[in-house]
Design a protein around this motif. Structure first.
Motif, PDB file in Angstrom:
ATOM      1  N   ALA A 187      14.200  -6.314   2.931  1.00 32.66           N
ATOM      2  CA  ALA A 187      12.776  -6.756   2.174  1.00 32.66           C
ATOM      3  C   ALA A 187      12.969  -6.813   0.759  1.00 32.66           C
ATOM      4  CB  ALA A 187      11.865  -5.244   2.481  1.00 32.66           C
ATOM      5  N   GLY A 188      13.933  -6.464   0.084  1.00 31.58           N
ATOM      6  CA  GLY A 188      13.987  -6.812  -1.324  1.00 31.58           C
ATOM      7  C   GLY A 188      13.129  -5.768  -2.137  1.00 31.58           C
ATOM      8  N   LYS A 189      12.950  -6.040  -3.262  1.00 27.20           N
ATOM      9  CA  LYS A 189      12.021  -5.366  -4.220  1.00 27.20           C
ATOM     10  C   LYS A 189      10.717  -4.964  -3.876  1.00 27.20           C
ATOM     11  CE  LYS A 189      15.276  -5.765  -8.145  1.00 27.20           C
ATOM     12  NZ  LYS A 189      15.323  -6.452  -9.381  1.00 27.20           N
ATOM     13  N   PRO A 190       9.901  -4.300  -4.273  1.00 28.21           N
ATOM     14  CA  PRO A 190       8.636  -4.303  -3.817  1.00 28.21           C
ATOM     15  C   PRO A 190       7.800  -5.226  -4.525  1.00 28.21           C
ATOM     16  CG  PRO A 190       9.296  -2.035  -4.688  1.00 28.21           C
ATOM     17  CD  PRO A 190      10.301  -3.089  -4.926  1.00 28.21           C
ATOM     18  N   VAL A 191       7.022  -5.901  -3.657  1.00 25.84           N
ATOM     19  CA  VAL A 191       6.041  -6.927  -4.292  1.00 25.84           C
ATOM     20  C   VAL A 191       4.542  -6.615  -3.961  1.00 25.84           C
ATOM     21  CG1 VAL A 191       5.308  -9.481  -4.044  1.00 25.84           C
ATOM     22  CG2 VAL A 191       7.630  -8.889  -3.725  1.00 25.84           C
ATOM     23  N   PHE A 192       3.746  -6.467  -4.953  1.00 26.65           N
ATOM     24  CA  PHE A 192       2.216  -6.096  -4.885  1.00 26.65           C
ATOM     25  C   PHE A 192       1.593  -7.285  -5.059  1.00 26.65           C
ATOM     26  CE2 PHE A 192       4.530  -2.375  -6.635  1.00 26.65           C
ATOM     27  CZ  PHE A 192       3.907  -1.316  -5.801  1.00 26.65           C
ATOM     28  N   GLY A 193       0.515  -7.372  -4.050  1.00 22.26           N
ATOM     29  CA  GLY A 193      -0.553  -8.482  -4.048  1.00 22.26           C
ATOM     30  C   GLY A 193      -1.974  -7.927  -4.590  1.00 22.26           C
ATOM     31  N   GLU A 194      -2.942  -8.857  -4.364  1.00 14.21           N
ATOM     32  CA  GLU A 194      -4.363  -8.543  -4.790  1.00 14.21           C
ATOM     33  C   GLU A 194      -4.473  -7.113  -4.454  1.00 14.21           C
ATOM     34  OE1 GLU A 194      -8.355 -10.567  -3.455  1.00 14.21           O
ATOM     35  OE2 GLU A 194      -6.790 -11.873  -3.562  1.00 14.21           O
ATOM     36  N   GLY A 195      -5.377  -6.507  -5.556  1.00 12.48           N
ATOM     37  CA  GLY A 195      -5.646  -5.270  -5.510  1.00 12.48           C
ATOM     38  C   GLY A 195      -4.736  -4.122  -5.545  1.00 12.48           C
ATOM     39  N   GLY A 196      -3.516  -4.385  -5.959  1.00 16.48           N
ATOM     40  CA  GLY A 196      -2.400  -3.676  -5.951  1.00 16.48           C
ATOM     41  C   GLY A 196      -1.857  -3.113  -4.539  1.00 16.48           C
ATOM     42  N   LEU A 197      -2.017  -4.111  -3.562  1.00 20.14           N
ATOM     43  CA  LEU A 197      -1.367  -3.665  -2.175  1.00 20.14           C
ATOM     44  C   LEU A 197      -0.036  -4.093  -2.154  1.00 20.14           C
ATOM     45  CD1 LEU A 197      -4.848  -4.835  -0.542  1.00 20.14           C
ATOM     46  CD2 LEU A 197      -3.218  -2.325   0.078  1.00 20.14           C
ATOM     47  N   LEU A 198       0.849  -3.295  -1.405  1.00 23.21           N
ATOM     48  CA  LEU A 198       2.223  -3.661  -1.160  1.00 23.21           C
ATOM     49  C   LEU A 198       2.234  -4.740  -0.106  1.00 23.21           C
ATOM     50  CD1 LEU A 198       4.779  -2.760  -2.247  1.00 23.21           C
ATOM     51  CD2 LEU A 198       4.934  -1.063  -0.211  1.00 23.21           C
ATOM     52  N   ILE A 199       2.832  -5.780  -0.366  1.00 24.98           N
ATOM     53  CA  ILE A 199       2.869  -6.875   0.395  1.00 24.98           C
ATOM     54  C   ILE A 199       4.380  -7.150   1.015  1.00 24.98           C
ATOM     55  CG2 ILE A 199       0.932  -8.300  -0.090  1.00 24.98           C
ATOM     56  CD1 ILE A 199       2.500  -9.890  -1.724  1.00 24.98           C
ATOM     57  N   ARG A 200       5.362  -6.397   0.324  1.00 28.70           N
ATOM     58  CA  ARG A 200       6.725  -6.532   0.644  1.00 28.70           C
ATOM     59  C   ARG A 200       7.342  -5.470   0.143  1.00 28.70           C
ATOM     60  NH1 ARG A 200       9.346 -10.336   3.641  1.00 28.70           N
ATOM     61  NH2 ARG A 200      11.581 -10.311   3.227  1.00 28.70           N
ATOM     62  N   GLY A 201       8.533  -5.036   0.595  1.00 29.91           N
ATOM     63  CA  GLY A 201       9.149  -3.908   0.024  1.00 29.91           C
ATOM     64  C   GLY A 201       9.320  -2.766   1.023  1.00 29.91           C
ATOM     65  N   VAL A 202      10.117  -1.775   0.391  1.00 26.58           N
ATOM     66  CA  VAL A 202      10.222  -0.382   1.138  1.00 26.58           C
ATOM     67  C   VAL A 202       9.748   0.735   0.338  1.00 26.58           C
ATOM     68  CG1 VAL A 202      12.198   0.989   1.968  1.00 26.58           C
ATOM     69  CG2 VAL A 202      12.509  -1.400   1.845  1.00 26.58           C
ATOM     70  N   LEU A 203       8.968   1.503   0.953  1.00 22.77           N
ATOM     71  CA  LEU A 203       8.428   2.882   0.362  1.00 22.77           C
ATOM     72  C   LEU A 203       8.763   3.855   1.296  1.00 22.77           C
ATOM     73  CD1 LEU A 203       6.330   4.801  -1.050  1.00 22.77           C
ATOM     74  CD2 LEU A 203       4.474   3.595   0.036  1.00 22.77           C
ATOM     75  N   VAL A 204       9.732   4.940   0.636  1.00 20.38           N
ATOM     76  CA  VAL A 204      10.324   5.910   1.616  1.00 20.38           C
ATOM     77  C   VAL A 204       9.716   7.172   1.084  1.00 20.38           C
ATOM     78  CG1 VAL A 204      12.400   7.242   1.477  1.00 20.38           C
ATOM     79  CG2 VAL A 204      12.706   4.743   0.868  1.00 20.38           C
ATOM     80  N   ARG A 205       9.247   7.812   2.128  1.00 24.50           N
ATOM     81  CA  ARG A 205       8.392   9.043   2.321  1.00 24.50           C
ATOM     82  C   ARG A 205       9.003  10.340   2.395  1.00 24.50           C
ATOM     83  NH1 ARG A 205       3.586   7.200   6.365  1.00 24.50           N
ATOM     84  NH2 ARG A 205       2.045   6.873   4.811  1.00 24.50           N
ATOM     85  N   HIS A 206       8.977  11.388   1.690  1.00 21.60           N
ATOM     86  CA  HIS A 206       9.586  12.521   1.918  1.00 21.60           C
ATOM     87  C   HIS A 206       8.697  13.521   1.989  1.00 21.60           C
ATOM     88  CE1 HIS A 206      12.759  15.552   2.102  1.00 21.60           C
ATOM     89  NE2 HIS A 206      12.102  16.164   0.946  1.00 21.60           N
ATOM     90  N   LEU A 207       8.509  14.238   3.064  1.00 22.51           N
ATOM     91  CA  LEU A 207       7.502  15.386   3.216  1.00 22.51           C
ATOM     92  C   LEU A 207       8.471  16.527   2.965  1.00 22.51           C
ATOM     93  CD1 LEU A 207       4.741  16.494   4.376  1.00 22.51           C
ATOM     94  CD2 LEU A 207       6.001  16.731   6.568  1.00 22.51           C
ATOM     95  N   LEU A 208       7.850  17.478   1.745  1.00 21.95           N
ATOM     96  CA  LEU A 208       8.511  18.784   1.332  1.00 21.95           C
ATOM     97  C   LEU A 208       8.222  19.735   2.685  1.00 21.95           C
ATOM     98  CD1 LEU A 208       8.140  17.431  -1.409  1.00 21.95           C
ATOM     99  CD2 LEU A 208       8.376  19.751  -2.001  1.00 21.95           C
ATOM    100  N   LEU A 209       9.277  20.569   2.892  1.00 25.26           N
ATOM    101  CA  LEU A 209       9.026  21.556   3.494  1.00 25.26           C
ATOM    102  C   LEU A 209       9.209  22.729   3.119  1.00 25.26           C
ATOM    103  CD1 LEU A 209      10.829  20.508   7.170  1.00 25.26           C
ATOM    104  CD2 LEU A 209       8.748  20.333   6.573  1.00 25.26           C
ATOM    105  N   PRO A 210       8.627  23.837   3.421  1.00 22.66           N
ATOM    106  CA  PRO A 210       8.921  25.113   2.617  1.00 22.66           C
ATOM    107  C   PRO A 210      10.118  25.779   2.619  1.00 22.66           C
ATOM    108  CG  PRO A 210       7.024  25.396   4.369  1.00 22.66           C
ATOM    109  CD  PRO A 210       7.726  24.046   4.563  1.00 22.66           C
ATOM    110  N   THR A 211      10.655  26.370   1.695  1.00 18.64           N
ATOM    111  CA  THR A 211      12.192  26.778   1.406  1.00 18.64           C
ATOM    112  C   THR A 211      13.256  25.564   1.329  1.00 18.64           C
ATOM    113  OG1 THR A 211      12.433  27.135   3.805  1.00 18.64           O
ATOM    114  CG2 THR A 211      11.458  29.089   2.760  1.00 18.64           C
ATOM    115  N   LEU A 212      12.712  24.653   1.652  1.00 21.81           N
ATOM    116  CA  LEU A 212      13.951  23.449   1.675  1.00 21.81           C
ATOM    117  C   LEU A 212      13.943  22.901   0.492  1.00 21.81           C
ATOM    118  CD1 LEU A 212      13.762  21.916   5.436  1.00 21.81           C
ATOM    119  CD2 LEU A 212      14.730  24.365   4.550  1.00 21.81           C
ATOM    120  N   ARG A 213      13.486  23.349  -0.547  1.00 18.88           N
ATOM    121  CA  ARG A 213      13.514  22.167  -2.029  1.00 18.88           C
ATOM    122  C   ARG A 213      14.816  21.855  -2.552  1.00 18.88           C
ATOM    123  NH1 ARG A 213      13.613  27.480  -3.846  1.00 18.88           N
ATOM    124  NH2 ARG A 213      15.137  27.593  -5.617  1.00 18.88           N
TER     125      ARG A 213
END
Ligand code: SF4
Length: 296
Positions: A187-213
């Motif tokens: 995908a390469g580096k993030p590319v944003f389009g109109e209205g700040g929308l991501l049109i290319r790239g990688v967004l990694v999500r990390h959900l924090l779990l209790p006690t696992l910081r």
């Protein structure tokens, strides 16, 4: 389709002949979905003002004991659609104003989804988002080159013991880290389009779990050491709510604390990531949409 005869689409590589039975993910070769509609609860660069055209696929290759979508991932709620119908759904979402097509947990159906995208392609002109648990094979990620514009993978754990305990996959980090590196290559580096929308790239999500910081800090450290700050986006998610079978593990049977959240945010800041963090106050409850169809 060939890929379903001895399925190796995900790191389980369970080899099921899905034309005759179901694999570990609970899915046969028939596409099963539980909801298709505009969704406004993703990160702002994905949802935009009008919403993301989200298609939730039934089944899952992971077994997270706290899954907020357990009705579709573990109880197989949903309904069957043919390839042509899926293509029509993509086009309908675009006509409804979706900023993108957001494929949620698509891995078991990737060969069929590619066929549906091929059918819709002449009219489909919005980005395709692959929204997955991160537990992917590099080969399967490669097979989506040219189909997926935006990758939205989770990176849930660093420790194999923790990923085994809470999600039933000892090799989670090994698989997810390699898959995310491949996603970024494609995908390469993030590319944003109109209205700040991501049109290319990688967004990694990390959900924090209790006690696992401390495990979360290792996840962030991995990202910081393998990617420069402009190569990926990260989203540190604070809305964990104990659901499904979380009660079997008392240590994760509460929401995360402000201390835990700030601890991980500080780690992310150390590496200077551009990304999203959620206001604690606005993320008190996990948002779970209404799913459609029957359980099996
Ligand atoms: S996608 Fe499903 S059937 Fe295919 S290898 Fe993974 S768990 Fe097995």
């Amino acid at each position: 389709m060939q890929e379903y005869l001895s399925c190796e689409l995900c790191p389980r590589r369970c080899g099921a002949d899905r034309t005759k039975t179901v694999g570990f993910c609970g899915q046969s070769d028939r596409i099963r979905i539980a909801r298709a509609g505009l969704h406004k609860w993703e990160e702002p660069c994905i949802s935009g003002e009008r919403g993301s055209g989200t298609v939730f696929f039934s089944g899952c290759t992971l077994r997270c004991c706290f899954c907020q979508n357990y009705e579709i991932s573990h109880q197989n709620k949903g309904y069957y659609v043919e390839v042509g119908e899926l293509a029509e759904i993509f086009l309908r979402l675009q006509d409804d104003g979706a900023h993108n097509i957001n494929l949620v947990s698509p891995t078991p159906f990737i060969p069929s989804i590619k066929k549906a995208l091929d059918l819709a392609k002449p009219r489909l002109n919005i980005p395709i988002v692959c929204n997955c648990g991160g537990y992917e094979r590099v080969e399967t990620v490669k097979s989506l080159d040219g189909y997926v514009d935006v990758w939205l993978p989770d990176l849930k754990y660093f420790s194999p013991e923790l990923s085994k305990k809470y999600s039933g996959a000892k090799d989670y980090f090994e698989a997810a880290s390699a898959a995310i590196m491949q996603m970024q290559k494609q995908a390469g580096k993030p590319v944003f389009g109109e209205g700040g929308l991501l049109i290319r790239g990688v967004l990694v999500r990390h959900l924090l779990l209790p006690t696992l910081r401390k495990d979360s800090a290792k996840v962030v450290e991995f990202l910081g050491e393998h990617f420069s700050r402009d190569e990926i986006l990260i989203s540190v998610m604070s809305q964990y709510t104990p659901m499904y079978r979380a009660a079997e593990h008392p240590e994760i049977c509460r929401k995360i604390s402000t201390f835990e959240y700030n601890f991980v945010l500080k780690e992310a800041e150390k590496y200077g990531f551009e990304g999203f963090s959620q206001e604690r106050g606005s993320a008190e409850e996990a948002y779970v949409p209404e799913f459609e169809g029957e359980k099996e």
